[in-house]
Design a protein around this motif. Structure first.
Motif, PDB file in Angstrom:
ATOM      1  N   LEU A   3      17.863  -8.154 -44.337  1.00 39.16           N
ATOM      2  CA  LEU A   3      18.578  -9.317 -44.853  1.00 39.16           C
ATOM      3  C   LEU A   3      18.743  -9.205 -46.363  1.00 39.16           C
ATOM      4  CD1 LEU A   3      16.804 -12.012 -42.654  1.00 39.16           C
ATOM      5  CD2 LEU A   3      19.089 -11.043 -42.322  1.00 39.16           C
ATOM      6  N   PRO A  37      15.942  -9.630 -50.763  1.00 36.93           N
ATOM      7  CA  PRO A  37      14.555 -10.000 -50.466  1.00 36.93           C
ATOM      8  C   PRO A  37      13.725 -10.283 -51.719  1.00 36.93           C
ATOM      9  CG  PRO A  37      14.906  -7.645 -50.120  1.00 36.93           C
ATOM     10  CD  PRO A  37      16.250  -8.244 -50.345  1.00 36.93           C
ATOM     11  N   SER A  79      11.101 -19.828 -43.148  1.00 36.30           N
ATOM     12  CA  SER A  79      11.283 -19.693 -41.696  1.00 36.30           C
ATOM     13  C   SER A  79       9.988 -19.988 -40.955  1.00 36.30           C
ATOM     14  CB  SER A  79      11.765 -18.271 -41.359  1.00 36.30           C
ATOM     15  OG  SER A  79      12.975 -17.970 -42.024  1.00 36.30           O
ATOM     16  N   LEU A 110      22.964 -17.125 -50.794  1.00 35.26           N
ATOM     17  CA  LEU A 110      23.288 -16.680 -49.441  1.00 35.26           C
ATOM     18  C   LEU A 110      24.682 -17.127 -49.011  1.00 35.26           C
ATOM     19  CD1 LEU A 110      19.854 -17.250 -47.682  1.00 35.26           C
ATOM     20  CD2 LEU A 110      20.789 -15.150 -48.659  1.00 35.26           C
ATOM     21  N   TRP A 140      12.620 -15.087 -47.401  1.00 32.73           N
ATOM     22  CA  TRP A 140      13.029 -15.329 -46.016  1.00 32.73           C
ATOM     23  C   TRP A 140      11.872 -15.833 -45.159  1.00 32.73           C
ATOM     24  CZ3 TRP A 140      17.930 -15.374 -44.391  1.00 32.73           C
ATOM     25  CH2 TRP A 140      18.889 -14.758 -45.192  1.00 32.73           C
ATOM     26  N   ARG A 141      10.725 -15.232 -45.297  1.00 28.88           N
ATOM     27  CA  ARG A 141       9.586 -15.655 -44.470  1.00 28.88           C
ATOM     28  C   ARG A 141       9.046 -17.000 -44.931  1.00 28.88           C
ATOM     29  NH1 ARG A 141       8.329 -11.222 -41.309  1.00 28.88           N
ATOM     30  NH2 ARG A 141       8.856  -9.175 -42.185  1.00 28.88           N
ATOM     31  N   VAL A 177      20.597 -21.750 -42.240  1.00 24.74           N
ATOM     32  CA  VAL A 177      20.044 -21.855 -43.589  1.00 24.74           C
ATOM     33  C   VAL A 177      20.968 -22.661 -44.490  1.00 24.74           C
ATOM     34  CG1 VAL A 177      19.381 -20.544 -45.631  1.00 24.74           C
ATOM     35  CG2 VAL A 177      18.721 -19.724 -43.365  1.00 24.74           C
ATOM     36  N   VAL A 221      12.205  -7.556 -41.752  1.00 22.99           N
ATOM     37  CA  VAL A 221      13.120  -8.530 -42.355  1.00 22.99           C
ATOM     38  C   VAL A 221      13.568  -8.072 -43.738  1.00 22.99           C
ATOM     39  CG1 VAL A 221      13.296 -10.902 -43.197  1.00 22.99           C
ATOM     40  CG2 VAL A 221      12.123 -10.421 -41.039  1.00 22.99           C
TER      41      VAL A 221
END
Length: 759
Positions: A629, A632, A641, A686, A637-638, A601, A625
């Motif tokens: 992680l 959120p 990805s 991140l 995240w989704r 990432v 997820v």
């Protein structure tokens, strides 16, 4: 001149509870008992290295068995073995009994011996005698038997398979030596890593398993096969007293100490910059006092036996404690230095400098690119976020750290628990080897009670299942995922500290990518990897200019698709290749977080992940997820990805692997562009920005603290294994069963606030 007394003890250093905690926490940090070798064992190690250096063949521990190997065994190694043989044979015979009773007192043998040296002696003779027996009987090397042996039962029963006069039989004696090595190995394993002894943990473990199978099938009259291991030249680990350090010779991996005028000058200049020489500890602000107490030794290489330069190079962002975060105040407990500074000193001194090629980076307190593998220290660095968070906090304004607990929003317990567990309980990842360091600290946590437990921040940056049980229960724990309390509840999930100074991905990064796919992964005993990597290697074989695939395997890689492409790239080369790639498959790992995911990432590479039933990227019906992680609510995240669904009940892994690349090739440019934009917005949160130039992961953690109610919550305490039925996520790999069942830990306490605000 040593540090003033108050710098060492802290403000409450004369308290007996403080001293007791310092002692109890400090003992496990010392070098592992039995690892130090002296006298005849040191002489044996030098002779072993000399023999390896002059071996004429390139196979087995000693290569030339017919001359140097057998002769070295008989003249040098066997006398060492005989000196402890009675205790060793008795301990081995009690193995089977211990497997049923749990009594491991049989491991108490030979505490005054050198286990790594004894292990080397046993293996040298086992390999030499096995070769000699095969030559005498005219037997050639045979393939391994295909029958799967019950390994624990076989290992526990092997003494019964050997005749009483085994020592006098040429074919039997190598079995005896190798299998006696296993109880020694259990004690010597922590000593082998980065030690001068020419053995590895994996080598001993794999060969003993192989020889045990052979014994069960062929019996003691059949000599075992050749011992498998690196060539002689790769085993040499010279322990010279001096080595080149820059342009000068210096004592091995230590600060210059030759008592010359040059060394004296270096020492005087270094110490002249020590704050203890120029500034009274009492005149410092509370923040500065804590900083010097915890991190001060990283500027004193002469004290910790490390090579410079070291130091702490972190800054908070100018706005970190402004706006909605302006009211945050932190009270930091004065804990013994064995809770923090001693661990950091051990890491940067004894452990980092013990490697054959010491790491050039520090433990997550400065930006740095790892140029080479630095042994155990490099393996610990991904878990350094607890040190990074503490360093960032102590780089903020003075007024943020208070010495009045009544003014504190939150209480910091500056115990580096993950770091302490790595050093204090090596090779025992799960639950810190069942140690309970928090019990030693509780008498010092004066303001820790039922009313304030939700405002005490504990540091434990590892998967929660690897932490001691008393840490798993803390409702405000800084750790890596997953959390058993749900997203945004209970513990704080932090990203690991990637110290690489990578540019924020944007237009120039995304427009200059010229690799379709990059991945570098180990296989070992981990599920969901081998078939995928084999398929990607076939793509690389066809399109080597568009795919970079590295398959790392402890047992070597014999895949025809691999050819010469399987060498793992060096860290700087890896950083370059991952930035060039458009897609980066991140296969399931040991835990729900993976450093590989964060590397991808931050480098602007879209992660490609397995989407299991239940919304997990880790295991079938594993933690979703959003529970695994960080941030959120801020990080989609989704959204950035590529999730490729995989249901083990409906599809085998080979089929899924064959779908991977075709799925990527069907993606539309607009969809990829959108994911890249989402990724670029997520990147700042991140990573820890060491220079403090922009809001970062530390800022996001402060946001979560600022949003939480300070009023007392109800605590919902439970066993996560029962609530989440974690036995459903078993991959089938026996070595992972406990890790998967305890992915949430074995005890959790989640805060539940009532809808009505109460004081």
């Amino acid at each position: 001149m040593d540090l003033p007394h108050e710098w060492v003890l802290g403000r409450w250093g004369n308290d007996r509870s403080w001293e007791a905690a310092h002692w109890n926490l400090g003992v496990p940090l010392q070098e592992i008992p039995g690892c130090k070798c002296s006298g005849q064992w040191v002489d044996f190690q030098h002779r072993l290295n000399f023999t390896l250096a002059h071996a004429q063949e390139s196979a087995g521990p000693l290569a030339s068995y017919s001359l140097s190997g057998l002769g070295f065994c008989q003249r040098v190694a066997q006398p060492m073995i005989r000196s402890v043989f009675p205790d060793l044979r008795t301990s081995a015979s009690r193995w089977e009994e211990s497997t049923s009773t749990g009594d491991e007192s049989w491991l108490d043998f030979g505490r005054h011996w050198c286990p790594a040296g004894l292990l080397s002696a046993l293996i040298v003779c086992a390999a030499a005698h096995a070769h000699s027996a095969r030559v005498a009987l005219g037997e050639d090397e045979e393939k391994d038997p295909g029958w799967n042996v019950d390994w624990p039962r076989a290992l526990g029963s092997w003494p019964k398979l050997l005749p009483q006069n085994c020592e006098s039989q040429q074919a039997c004696v190598p079995y005896l030596e190798a299998l006696l090595a296993y109880p020694v190995f259990l004690r010597a394993a922590p000593c082998l890593e980065d030690s001068p002894w020419p053995l590895t943990n994996e080598e001993v473990h794999e060969n003993v398993i192989r020889w045990t199978r052979w014994l069960w099938i062929g019996g003691a009259k059949t000599p075992p096969p050749r011992w498998r291991g690196p060539s002689a030249d790769k085993r040499i680990r010279s322990a010279l007293s001096f080595e080149a350090a820059g342009a000068f010779a210096a004592p091995r991996r230590g600060a210059p100490g030759d008592r010359t005028a040059a060394s004296a000058l270096l020492n005087k200049v270094a110490r002249s910059w020590d704050p203890s020489q120029t500034l009274s500890f009492r005149k410092m602000s509370v923040r500065q006092q804590h900083f010097e107490t915890i991190f001060g030794d990283l500027g004193r290489t002469w004290r910790i036996g490390a090579r410079g330069p070291l130091g702490v190079h972190t800054k908070a962002h100018a706005d970190d404690f402004k706006g909605p975060r302006s009211w945050l105040r932190f009270y930091i407990y004065d804990l013994p230095v064995s809770a923090h500074r001693e661990a950091l000193s051990q890491l940067h001194g004894r452990i980092r400098e013990a490697a054959r090629t010491p790491a050039i980076c520090d433990f997550g307190v400065s930006p740095c690119v790892e140029m080479r593998e630095g042994g155990a220290f490099s393996g610990y660095r991904p878990y350094a976020a607890e040190a990074t968070f503490l360093a960032k906090l102590l780089s903020g304004p003075d007024e943020v750290i208070v010495d009045d607990p009544n003014k504190a929003s939150y209480f910091i317990v500056p115990f580096l628990s993950s770091t302490w567990c790595f050093i204090g309980a090596p090779k025992t990842w799960v639950r810190c080897g069942d140690q309970d360091p928090l019990s030693h600290l509780l008498p010092l946590l004066t303001y820790f009670n039922q009313s304030t437990i939700h405002r005490h921040i504990f540091l434990g940056t590892d998967s929660v299942g690897n932490l001691p049980v008393n840490f798993q229960m803390q409702p405000l724990l800084l750790h890596y995922g997953p959390t058993p309390c749900g997203p945004g509840q209970g513990p704080l999930i932090t990203p690991p500290p990637l110290a690489d100074d990578l540019p924020a991905p944007g237009r120039w990064e995304f427009s200059s990518k010229d690799l379709l796919l990059f991945t570098a992964d180990g296989v070992g005993q981990r599920p969901f990897r081998r078939e995928v990597l084999e398929e990607l290697l076939r793509w690389q074989h066809s399109l080597p200019h568009l795919f970079v695939v590295s398959k790392r395997d402890q047992q070597g890689n014999s895949s025809p698709a691999c050819a010469t492409c399987c060498n793992t790239p060096l860290a700087p080369e890896w950083n370059h290749q991952i930035r060039r790639a458009l897609f980066c498959p991140v296969l399931p790992g040991d835990n729900t977080f993976r450093m590989r995911l964060f590397h991808a990432v931050l480098a602007g590479c879209l992660p490609v992940v397995m989407l299991f039933p239940g919304g997990s990227w880790y295991r079938n019906h594993g933690p979703p997820v959003e529970w695994s992680l960080p941030f959120p609510s801020q990080v989609d995240w989704r959204g950035f990805s590529i999730e490729l669904p995989y249901d083990p009940a409906r599809e085998d892994l080979d089929t899924w692997a064959k779908r991977l690349v075709p799925t990527l090739l069907r993606l539309q440019v607009g969809e990829i562009h959108q994911k890249q934009e989402i990724l670029s917005k997520a990147v700042p949160f991140l990573r820890y920005d060491f220079a403090g130039t922009q809001p970062d992961a530390f800022t996001a953690l402060l946001n979560q603290l600022a949003e939480r109610p300070l009023r007392k919550p109800e605590l919902d305490c439970f066993d996560p294994r029962e609530r989440f039925k974690t036995d459903r996520c078993l991959s089938g790999a026996k070595t992972l069963m406990n890790e998967e069942k305890e992915i949430f830990g074995i005890r959790a306490c989640c805060p539940k606030w009532a809808s009505q605000a109460t004081s």
